[in-house]
Design a protein around this motif. Sequence first.
Motif, short mmCIF file in Angstrom:
data_model
loop_
_atom_site.label_atom_id
_atom_site.label_comp_id
_atom_site.label_asym_id
_atom_site.label_seq_id
_atom_site.Cartn_x
_atom_site.Cartn_y
_atom_site.Cartn_z
N ILE A 53 48.12 24.45 17.24
CA ILE A 53 48.76 24.76 18.24
C ILE A 53 49.34 23.78 19.07
CG2 ILE A 53 47.51 27.11 18.28
CD1 ILE A 53 45.73 25.56 20.81
N CYS A 54 48.85 22.48 18.95
CA CYS A 54 49.35 21.44 19.89
C CYS A 54 50.72 20.66 19.55
CB CYS A 54 48.62 20.24 19.69
SG CYS A 54 49.12 18.47 20.51
N PRO A 55 51.74 21.10 20.69
CA PRO A 55 53.07 20.92 20.38
C PRO A 55 53.64 19.19 20.17
CG PRO A 55 52.70 21.40 22.76
CD PRO A 55 51.17 21.69 22.15
N ALA A 61 46.25 17.43 16.38
CA ALA A 61 46.31 17.29 17.87
C ALA A 61 46.20 16.04 18.65
CB ALA A 61 45.16 18.44 18.29
N CYS A 62 46.97 16.10 19.66
CA CYS A 62 47.08 14.78 20.27
C CYS A 62 45.83 14.66 21.38
CB CYS A 62 48.32 14.56 21.30
SG CYS A 62 48.23 16.06 22.97
N GLU A 63 45.13 16.00 21.76
CA GLU A 63 44.03 15.78 22.67
C GLU A 63 44.42 15.59 23.94
OE1 GLU A 63 40.09 15.29 20.35
OE2 GLU A 63 40.93 13.32 20.06
N GLU A 64 45.61 15.27 24.16
CA GLU A 64 45.96 15.08 25.69
C GLU A 64 46.70 16.01 26.51
OE1 GLU A 64 47.30 11.10 25.13
OE2 GLU A 64 45.59 10.12 24.87
N CYS A 65 47.64 16.74 25.73
CA CYS A 65 48.44 17.40 26.20
C CYS A 65 48.04 18.87 27.10
CB CYS A 65 49.71 18.01 25.54
SG CYS A 65 49.09 19.19 24.05
N LEU A 66 48.81 19.56 27.77
CA LEU A 66 48.28 20.70 28.51
C LEU A 66 47.75 21.80 27.52
CD1 LEU A 66 48.42 21.38 31.47
CD2 LEU A 66 50.40 22.82 31.01
N THR A 67 48.49 21.84 26.41
CA THR A 67 48.02 23.05 25.54
C THR A 67 46.49 22.56 24.82
OG1 THR A 67 50.25 23.32 24.82
CG2 THR A 67 48.44 24.28 23.23
N CYS A 68 46.07 21.12 24.36
CA CYS A 68 45.13 20.79 24.11
C CYS A 68 44.03 20.87 24.97
CB CYS A 68 45.23 19.22 23.68
SG CYS A 68 45.90 18.99 22.02
N ILE A 69 44.26 20.68 26.41
CA ILE A 69 43.28 20.75 27.41
C ILE A 69 43.07 22.13 27.74
CG2 ILE A 69 42.72 20.27 29.83
CD1 ILE A 69 44.64 17.67 29.42
ZN LIG Z 1 48.17 18.24 22.26
#
Ligand SMILES: [Zn+2]
Length: 327
Positions: A53-55, A61-69
């Motif tokens: 789901i991470c854009p 996953a980037c683990e930093e974006c709003l979606t990840c958080i």
């Molecule tokens: Zn992300």
Amino acid sequence: MSFKEYLKNNQRIVYNTFASSIKANRLSHAYLIKGNEGAPLLETALFLAKSLICPHADPLACEECLTCIRFDEGNYADFKLLNGQEKNIKVSDIEELQAFFQNTPSEKSKKMIYIIHALENSNKESLNALLKFLEEPQENVYAFITTYNEEKLLPTILSRTQHLKLLPLKKGELIQKVENEGISKDDAEILSNLYGNVETIVSIGSSKTYIEIKNLVFDTLDALQKDTKEALFFLENNALNKLKDKVNARLYLDILSCAFKDILNIQLNLPIIIESQKYLFDSLAKKLKNVDSIYKEIMLTRGKIELNVNIALLLEHIFIYIYEGEK
Ligand SMILES: [Zn+2]
């Protein structure tokens, strides 16, 4: 180190397999993540789920974006987690899961995801219910199932999922992790030689019983270094009453086998595990002649503990064996 880095460095096969499935757009609807006790199965499942789901996924996953958080904080709406380690998974849990995934997705990604952690902690009815659910995959629903014991799952569940296997930690990494949890270097080294996972080692290493039994082993060896009969005397008078139950006797033999492995290593000019006992081991390596057969005898005794036999006799036998060998 982020979890992504951990996966990339230590679990390359899992990392690459999943990354290439995403790139090639060939995702499976159900993954089975398996590993030994202590393997980070849930963390892996969460990270892979997040990668869907991470854009900004690259493709993980980037683990930093709003979606990840948002996902990390449990605020991703189209996600469910059943944790078999917290409580056994019941049929009603699976039914609720199934009902939830009849809804239309509310998140932008349109992906709905569930994780079932430690699926082995469920009964046959639950497994059958899950199997039915897996047999009718919905286009936007993805499952990550984890298990420490795939033998307890149904063969039909195994065949309906794509398997990702986590490798056990390397010895050095294990020792480091255990030390980070507050276990001394010596104990970390002894125990990582006996057990393969952080939680078990930390729980044993911080118990009073472990310290007591470890001291018994080294006191027996101390006596042995002076005189074999003295070791037998020490065992009979100071140790046996604390080694009556199988768990303690097993631990005693495990630590003893570790010590003899080191004594053998010294004779073979190889590095040793329990550095802090080097002085004692050195003198035992000089004194004892048939260390490899003593080691084998200890391992044989270890196997016999599981049978219902007289533990005291078994333990005494080791030192009688050493004594006989000296004649
Ligand atoms: Zn992300």
